[in-house]
Design a protein around this motif. Structure first.
Motif, PDB file in Angstrom:
ATOM      1  N   ILE A 236     -79.938  55.169  -2.263  1.00 16.38           N
ATOM      2  CA  ILE A 236     -78.525  55.176  -2.674  1.00 16.38           C
ATOM      3  C   ILE A 236     -77.835  56.457  -2.214  1.00 16.38           C
ATOM      4  CG2 ILE A 236     -79.018  56.021  -5.047  1.00 16.38           C
ATOM      5  CD1 ILE A 236     -76.119  53.728  -3.847  1.00 16.38           C
TER       6      ILE A 236
ATOM      7  N   TYR B  59     -63.554  47.545  -0.501  1.00 11.02           N
ATOM      8  CA  TYR B  59     -64.429  48.231   0.446  1.00 11.02           C
ATOM      9  C   TYR B  59     -64.265  47.667   1.846  1.00 11.02           C
ATOM     10  CZ  TYR B  59     -66.859  50.405  -3.442  1.00 11.02           C
ATOM     11  OH  TYR B  59     -67.176  51.149  -4.546  1.00 11.02           O
ATOM     12  N   GLU B  60     -64.274  48.589   2.818  1.00 11.05           N
ATOM     13  CA  GLU B  60     -64.221  48.230   4.227  1.00 11.05           C
ATOM     14  C   GLU B  60     -65.412  48.889   4.920  1.00 11.05           C
ATOM     15  OE1 GLU B  60     -60.441  49.053   6.135  1.00 11.05           O
ATOM     16  OE2 GLU B  60     -61.479  49.638   7.970  1.00 11.05           O
ATOM     17  N   ALA B  61     -65.914  48.273   5.974  1.00  8.68           N
ATOM     18  CA  ALA B  61     -67.043  48.855   6.712  1.00  8.68           C
ATOM     19  C   ALA B  61     -66.837  48.664   8.204  1.00  8.68           C
ATOM     20  CB  ALA B  61     -68.352  48.196   6.302  1.00  8.68           C
TER      21      ALA B  61
ATOM     22  N   SER C 178     -70.742  47.291  -6.709  1.00 10.08           N
ATOM     23  CA  SER C 178     -70.308  47.463  -5.320  1.00 10.08           C
ATOM     24  C   SER C 178     -71.503  47.698  -4.417  1.00 10.08           C
ATOM     25  CB  SER C 178     -69.337  48.635  -5.210  1.00 10.08           C
ATOM     26  OG  SER C 178     -69.917  49.802  -5.750  1.00 10.08           O
ATOM     27  N   VAL C 179     -72.606  48.158  -4.991  1.00  7.79           N
ATOM     28  CA  VAL C 179     -73.808  48.412  -4.203  1.00  7.79           C
ATOM     29  C   VAL C 179     -75.022  48.236  -5.105  1.00  7.79           C
ATOM     30  CG1 VAL C 179     -73.715  50.908  -4.625  1.00  7.79           C
ATOM     31  CG2 VAL C 179     -74.953  50.061  -2.633  1.00  7.79           C
TER      32      VAL C 179
ATOM     33  N   LYS D 242     -74.619  56.478   0.493  1.00  5.82           N
ATOM     34  CA  LYS D 242     -73.322  57.105   0.188  1.00  5.82           C
ATOM     35  C   LYS D 242     -72.969  58.185   1.213  1.00  5.82           C
ATOM     36  CE  LYS D 242     -72.035  57.888  -4.100  1.00  5.82           C
ATOM     37  NZ  LYS D 242     -71.069  56.930  -4.670  1.00  5.82           N
TER      38      LYS D 242
ATOM     39  N   HIS E 116     -74.654  46.199   0.090  1.00  6.30           N
ATOM     40  CA  HIS E 116     -73.347  46.761  -0.252  1.00  6.30           C
ATOM     41  C   HIS E 116     -72.295  45.666  -0.162  1.00  6.30           C
ATOM     42  CE1 HIS E 116     -70.021  49.517  -0.664  1.00  6.30           C
ATOM     43  NE2 HIS E 116     -70.837  50.546  -0.705  1.00  6.30           N
TER      44      HIS E 116
ATOM     45  N   ILE F 112     -68.877  53.169   5.506  1.00  3.29           N
ATOM     46  CA  ILE F 112     -68.241  52.272   4.537  1.00  3.29           C
ATOM     47  C   ILE F 112     -67.183  53.105   3.819  1.00  3.29           C
ATOM     48  CG2 ILE F 112     -68.605  50.895   2.431  1.00  3.29           C
ATOM     49  CD1 ILE F 112     -71.515  50.469   3.377  1.00  3.29           C
ATOM     50  N   TRP F 113     -66.041  52.482   3.523  1.00  5.11           N
ATOM     51  CA  TRP F 113     -64.926  53.207   2.917  1.00  5.11           C
ATOM     52  C   TRP F 113     -64.407  52.457   1.708  1.00  5.11           C
ATOM     53  CZ3 TRP F 113     -65.551  52.209   8.123  1.00  5.11           C
ATOM     54  CH2 TRP F 113     -65.907  53.324   8.889  1.00  5.11           C
ATOM     55  N   LYS F 114     -64.050  53.254   0.687  1.00  2.00           N
ATOM     56  CA  LYS F 114     -63.593  52.695  -0.588  1.00  2.00           C
ATOM     57  C   LYS F 114     -62.110  52.970  -0.766  1.00  2.00           C
ATOM     58  CE  LYS F 114     -65.660  54.732  -3.934  1.00  2.00           C
ATOM     59  NZ  LYS F 114     -66.786  54.927  -4.848  1.00  2.00           N
ATOM     60  N   GLN F 115     -61.367  51.902  -1.021  1.00  2.00           N
ATOM     61  CA  GLN F 115     -59.939  52.033  -1.320  1.00  2.00           C
ATOM     62  C   GLN F 115     -59.726  51.741  -2.795  1.00  2.00           C
ATOM     63  OE1 GLN F 115     -57.110  48.937  -0.189  1.00  2.00           O
ATOM     64  NE2 GLN F 115     -55.900  50.470   0.864  1.00  2.00           N
TER      65      GLN F 115
END
Lengths: 86, 151
Positions: free
Chosen positions: B117, B54-56, B96-97, B121, B85, B126-129
């Protein structure tokens, strides 16, 4: 030094946008005062043509921004791909 | 890199401590405490995932989650909410959260938890790889697949 008629901004890229650009942050200086976000994006597209193809929203100083907003010196402009947290 | 910044109240780079989150909202006024954990799943649209990362935009994501928590607490009577998160690598099965909502009664606890929640989302930057055996891809970003180097 930046003159009164020119501004500098920081541009942040995230996730897939940063990966495609190969860079997470750019400082753009000597921009015309009151440059709009749209016009800034047009400049960025010269270096990063993929920006025309992928969806993103724009935040200015950490708040979602309209693309006709005029930038000020020292602004932080972030290009945000569709979010996917959780 | 922005994502190597220190943890904030709503973002962490280490395993989520649910008990610590519960302790933030628990009180003798609460008759209900609802916990939601989003966990890293092995399968994504038919592909096998090895790891999530995860990146934010940390400053904006932290502020967004704080605003969402405040909205829930204003909207649901007596609710107290904590949300966290995770960023960086999240191994399969780990959270993850996490959202924890305490309220005098369960209806408000469930509703506040669900609200938070869903809003995280939808709104938090926030981005999920997903990391696969043969490469990586950002969720919701078609065309972001990158083959593993040397693979």
């Amino acid at each position: 030094m930046t003159s009164r008629s020119e501004i500098a901004v920081r541009v942040l890229l995230f996730a897939g946008l940063a990966e495609r650009a190969g860079v997470r942050e750019r400082r753009l200086a000597e921009l015309p005062a009151a440059l709009t976000i749209d016009a800034l994006l047009a400049r960025l597209e010269r270096d990063y043509p993929f920006l025309r193809e992928v969806p993103f929203t724009v935040a200015r100083n950490r708040a979602l921004a309209r693309r006709d907003e005029a930038l000020e010196d020292g602004d932080e402009v972030a290009l945000l791909p569709p979010v996917s947290g959780g | 890199m922005a994502n190597e910044a220190a943890a904030t109240p709503h973002l962490t780079r280490t395993r989520i401590d649910v008990d610590a989150l519960v302790a933030r909202v628990a009180s003798v006024e609460a008759g209900a405490l609802c916990t939601f954990l989003g966990t890293a799943r092995r399968h994504s649209e038919g592909k096998e995932v090895n790891l999530l990362c995860y990146e934010a935009y940390p400053e904006m994501a932290d502020a967004a989650i704080a605003a969402i928590v405040a909205e829930a607490q204003a909207q649901f009577a007596g609710a107290r909410v904590a949300a966290l998160h995770r960023l960086g690598d999240c191994p399969l099965g780990e959270a993850s959260v996490a959202v924890v909502a305490a309220a005098p009664h369960r209806v408000e606890a469930f509703a506040a938890c669900r609200y938070v929640i869903d809003a995280i989302k939808a709104r938090a930057p926030i981005w999920k790889q997903e990391q696969f055996r043969d490469g990586t891809a950002w969720v919701g970003d078609p065309g972001s697949f990158r083959p593993r180097e040397g693979g």
